[in-house]
Write a protein that holds these residues in place. Structure first.
Motif, PDB file in Angstrom:
ATOM      1  N   ARG A   2      28.586  21.744   1.963  1.00  0.00           N
ATOM      2  CA  ARG A   2      27.155  21.507   1.886  1.00  0.00           C
ATOM      3  C   ARG A   2      26.410  22.825   2.046  1.00  0.00           C
ATOM      4  O   ARG A   2      26.895  23.757   2.694  1.00  0.00           O
ATOM      5  N   ALA A   3      25.224  22.862   1.473  1.00  0.00           N
ATOM      6  CA  ALA A   3      24.389  24.059   1.616  1.00  0.00           C
ATOM      7  C   ALA A   3      24.120  24.289   3.103  1.00  0.00           C
ATOM      8  O   ALA A   3      24.164  23.334   3.903  1.00  0.00           O
ATOM      9  N   HIS A   4      23.809  25.519   3.448  1.00  0.00           N
ATOM     10  CA  HIS A   4      23.663  25.863   4.868  1.00  0.00           C
ATOM     11  C   HIS A   4      22.630  24.978   5.582  1.00  0.00           C
ATOM     12  O   HIS A   4      22.900  24.412   6.642  1.00  0.00           O
ATOM     13  N   ASP A   5      21.442  24.835   4.941  1.00  0.00           N
ATOM     14  CA  ASP A   5      20.399  24.048   5.618  1.00  0.00           C
ATOM     15  C   ASP A   5      20.761  22.566   5.712  1.00  0.00           C
ATOM     16  O   ASP A   5      20.436  21.882   6.676  1.00  0.00           O
ATOM     17  N   THR A   6      21.489  22.055   4.689  1.00  0.00           N
ATOM     18  CA  THR A   6      21.906  20.652   4.751  1.00  0.00           C
ATOM     19  C   THR A   6      22.910  20.484   5.879  1.00  0.00           C
ATOM     20  O   THR A   6      22.826  19.524   6.668  1.00  0.00           O
ATOM     21  N   ALA A   7      23.859  21.410   5.948  1.00  0.00           N
ATOM     22  CA  ALA A   7      24.884  21.312   6.988  1.00  0.00           C
ATOM     23  C   ALA A   7      24.228  21.342   8.375  1.00  0.00           C
ATOM     24  O   ALA A   7      24.609  20.567   9.263  1.00  0.00           O
ATOM     25  N   ALA A   8      23.218  22.199   8.536  1.00  0.00           N
ATOM     26  CA  ALA A   8      22.540  22.290   9.841  1.00  0.00           C
ATOM     27  C   ALA A   8      21.829  20.974  10.156  1.00  0.00           C
ATOM     28  O   ALA A   8      21.872  20.477  11.289  1.00  0.00           O
ATOM     29  N   ALA A   9      21.203  20.389   9.140  1.00  0.00           N
ATOM     30  CA  ALA A   9      20.491  19.129   9.360  1.00  0.00           C
ATOM     31  C   ALA A   9      21.476  18.008   9.707  1.00  0.00           C
ATOM     32  O   ALA A   9      21.211  17.174  10.579  1.00  0.00           O
TER      33      ALA A   9
END
Ligand SMILES: Nc1ncnc2c1ncn2[C@@H]1O[C@H](COP(=O)(O)OP(=O)(O)OP(=O)(O)O)[C@@H](O)[C@H]1O
Length: 804
Positions: free
Chosen positions: A416-423
């Motif tokens: 997953r994209a970085h921001d998606t993974a963080a979310a």
């Protein structure tokens, strides 16, 4: 050693439970087995009399019990196979209906008779909202015209004895299995899976006073005072005219004094919750799931309330009262027709729990709409409600908030994209007070499982318009979310103006000789080309053109649905109307829908299956189906839902229109009949139109000459196989071939277009107009729900502050 059997209990070997394999069907299978095991219908199947639809219901060997002397005053027939027929014209109907909706599955609710069935599912739901077997039997006995048969009584005892006896509750975020029967808990502890899940293997049972049952719903009565209860304004249905003594007997139960009850529990490790829930299902003791949010001091509170202008309607309140009936929030599914306000039900539930809440939607558009509705109806701070979709990757900044996201967002695998993974990490690392699962019926079970297991939520609320799935996996929801808590009556809501009144019609279109010849010559019963020939039948085309013109003149906004994209384009281009299918860009979709909503000249839009679930459609007042294969009852209901929210629904005599155009003597006829069964059971009458009045006078219709028709036929014959195939949309769960399913067709009556539109005064005579007005006035019942939940919150806070 296997545990000893107690009276009325279901032992492990009775259930024939399957090992939990994580496979999609295993839990549904287990449930089915449970149900078959105790299904009265199954046991009596062989005795059924099939001469006609009704006689089987009343055959002597099925009722078989003596009629009571005052049977005429009682509204119910309880058939031996668990079927219940309720007279909707009885003065006792409103309260009997309220009761039945809690304990049985509605099968059919046509105008004079309602049919329900007692199942293992429905009895589980009944006990989970607080009914006990004795009370169920007593109330059925009181309403029933004949003495209840012993098989019905035994079925209720046997099924409900096993269900809802134990609950899984979170207290101060710790998980407990709770019951008022200590012997049952000891028995559960003998199960190796459950005993190995104990938080402390040496612990004994904890005993404490049960919380007061404040808002237990007692059908037909006002609820008792207490925390978290809901006032129960009844719908302005007919006033009960039953004889006084009869009503007095029926209400005896309500006056019973409350006794102090003790509950017993043992604590399990929270990470074993799912395993314990599954195990309890497998051994025949499904656990009710409840959240003691008032006493959850670990998870921060969320400052959220309904705005003063928000007045929830009586049926929304009723549904919520099932969820919040004993100072706790119970997991389960609420079923309301499209447009009846499921979103507000979800928002109100979030305002009740007042903890972080995650909302799962089936599209980005719907996620944005949920956010907007939260802001419209509640006082939540803008920044406390975040949207996480492929376009917007936000989370809330404070310790508590609302997060609206999509199933696909959480279920997607791979990098997953970085921001998606963080979310996603944000979601997985916290405890959620409430998980709201919107459109819960359309999510594939495997995806839903993945999503719900990855979100630690104390309580789950599923929202849906129809608990129907053509793949029979709906039972899985019982396990993944919880039992059905409430299901509204469509006709009642439409009479009261909460959803539009709809005239449904099936228009039979003759095939032109050359199309029919080709249809007959085409091999393969379900060949795509055959389907294309039926959809593009020139007479059907003309009927569609005629109906569009007819309704456009009346000022209707019209949606034409075609599952086949090739036909969709042909129709739309020829008739010069905009169309949307899976391949239409997002920008173009929005532009078309915007125009459809606001531009007076755009009265018609053509949609493929994409319009069933993935588009936020502006309201329409007329719907025409030109191609709809594979009799999906749910798709039919979903489409009807598109016109239920018409703004003009409260105008005197207003009707929305739902047409299915069917090519006569083709398999479209049987598909249509199959598709309609759910709506017919909801009380909708489908009229058959064999002739569109006035069509013969129109000389501007397309394909009037043989030459034009032949040209169209040549085009269809030259169409590629792929043109004729069903549209595939990513994430679509409708694309199921249901050819092999068999079920009785819908009931039909003959009519013409003039009849339908009221021209012949035949079809939408307003029976009892004054009653309708009365009903309309009664909507918008003043809501006390949130006030009561709030006062409960305040009380519990005060208690905590006082160190209680
Ligand atoms: N209690 C209420 N008071 C006023 N308006 C309401 C109430 N409940 C719902 N509505 C309005 O009714 C309309 C339909 O509500 P909503 O979109 O929640 O329906 P739904 O059941 O989710 O429909 P669908 O299944 O089509 O999504 C909305 O405009 C909503 O604001």
């Amino acid at each position: 050693m296997p545990p000893k059997k107690r009276k009325n209990e279901v032992a492990v070997d009775d259930v024939d439970g399957k090992e939990w394999s994580g496979g999609e069907l295993s839990d549904a299978d287990t449930f089915k087995k449970l149900e078959n095991k105790f299904s009265l219908a199954g046991a009596h199947q062989k005795q059924r009399y099939h001469a006609d639809g009704a006689s089987g219901l009343f055959k002597n060997d099925q009722i078989g019990q003596p009629l009571k002397p005052d049977h005429a005053n009682r509204p119910m027939w309880v058939v031996e196979d668990g079927k219940i027929i309720l007279e909707s014209f009885s003065p006792l109907f409103p309260e009997a209906q309220d009761f039945l909706i809690n304990i049985a599955e509605p099968i059919s609710r046509v105008s004079r008779m309602h049919e329900y069935t007692l199942t293992a599912h429905s009895l589980f739901a009944a006990v989970s909202v607080g009914h006990n077997p004795e009370e169920i039997i007593n109330r059925l006995e009181k309403y029933s015209k004949a003495v209840l048969s012993s098989s019905v009584v035994n079925f209720i005892k046997k099924s409900s004895a096993a269900y809802g006896k134990a609950k899984i509750v979170l207290k101060k975020t710790l998980s407990y299995i709770e019951s008022d029967d200590p012997a049952l808990l000891r028995q559960l502890l003998q199960d190796p899976v459950i005993s190995s899940s104990l938080a402390d293997s040496n612990a004994t049972l904890i005993t404490e006073a049960a919380p007061k049952l404040g808002g237990m719903m007692i059908p037909g009565t006002k609820m008792a005072a207490g925390a978290n209860q809901v006032a129960q304004p009844e719908p302005a249905a007919e006033e009960s005219q039953a004889p006084n003594d009869m009503i007095a007997t029926l209400r005896e139960d309500d006056e019973e004094e409350e006794e102090e009850v003790q509950v017993h529990s043992f604590q399990i490790r929270s990470e074993t919750r799912e395993a314990v829930i599954k195990q309890c299902w497998e051994i025949g003791y499904p656990l009710t799931q409840e959240y003691d949010f008032n006493n959850d001091t670990v998870n921060p509170n969320l400052d959220i309330d309904l705005k003063p202008h928000a007045q929830i309607r009586y049926y929304q309140e009723k549904a919520l009262s099932k969820m919040f009936s004993n100072s706790r929030a119970r997991s389960g599914v609420i079923v309301l027709p499209c447009g009846a306000g499921k979103t507000l039900v979800g928002i109100t539930a979030a305002c009740g729990v007042k903890k972080s809440c995650i909302v799962l939607c089936n599209s980005t558009m719907s996620a944005l709409q949920w956010r907007a509705e939260f802001l419209k109806w509640s006082n939540i701070n803008q920044e406390d409600i975040a949207v996480l979709t492929s376009l917007e990757k936000n989370v809330f900044p404070h310790s508590a908030g609302i997060l609206v996201t999509t199933y696909h967002m959480l279920a997607a695998s791979g990098k997953r994209a970085h921001d998606t993974a963080a979310a996603l990490k944000f979601i997985q690392e916290r405890e959620w007070g409430l998980l709201i699962a919107d459109e819960v019926h359309i999510i594939p079970a495997a995806m839903f499982k993945k999503v719900t297991y990855s979100v630690a939520s104390h309580c789950k609320l599923g929202l849906t318009a129809t608990l129907l799935r053509e793949d029979d996996k709906i039972g899985t929801l019982n396990f993944l979310v919880g039992p059905k808590l409430y299901e509204a009556n469509w006709q009642e809501l439409s009479q009261q103006g909460h959803i539009a009144k709809v005239q449904c019609a099936e228009v039979w279109c003759r095939m032109t000789p050359e199309f029919y010849q080709e249809w007959l010559n085409t091999a393969g019963a379900n060949s795509p080309k055959k389907q294309l020939l039926a959809v593009l039948n020139p007479y059907k085309f003309q009927a569609c053109q005629f109906l569009i013109d007819y309704h456009a003149k009346r000022g209707d906004k019209i949606i034409v649905f075609s599952d086949n994209v090739y036909a969709l384009e042909k129709y739309a281009l020829k008739l010069v109307h905009p169309y949307i299918h899976g391949g239409t860009s997002q920008g173009e979709r929005l532009e078309i829908l915007e125009n459809f909503q606001h531009n007076e000249r755009i009265h018609t839009v053509f949609l493929s299956k994409i319009g069933d679930t993935s588009l936020d459609l502006p309201e329409a007042t007329c719907l025409i189906q030109i191609s709809s294969h594979y009799g999906s009852r749910r798709q039919e209901a979903q489409r009807l839902g598109r016109i239920l929210r018409a703004k003009r629904r409260n105008d005197e005599g207003f009707n929305a229109f739902f047409y299915s155009l069917v090519s006569k003597d083709t398999d479209e006829m049987s598909y249509a009949a199959r598709r309609q069964t759910f709506l017919v059971d909801q009380g909708y009458a489908f009229k058959i139109i064999t002739k569109l009045e006035g069509i013969e006078n129109r000389n501007d219709l397309f394909f009037r000459t043989l030459e034009d028709r032949k040209e169209l036929l040549t085009e269809v014959c030259l169409a590629k196989e792929s043109d004729a195939a069903e549209e595939k949309i990513a994430g679509d769960t409708f694309s199921m071939n249901l050819n092999r399913r068999k079920k009785g067709g819908a009931r039909r009556t003959a009519g013409t277009l003039a009849d339908l539109s009221g021209g012949a005064g035949m079809s939408y005579i307003e029976y009892n107009k004054s009653k309708n007005k009365e009903l309309t006035k009664s909507k918008g019942v003043k809501n006390s729900f949130i006030r009561k939940l709030n006062s409960s919150h305040t009380n519990s806070k005060k208690k905590k502050a006082a160190g209680e």
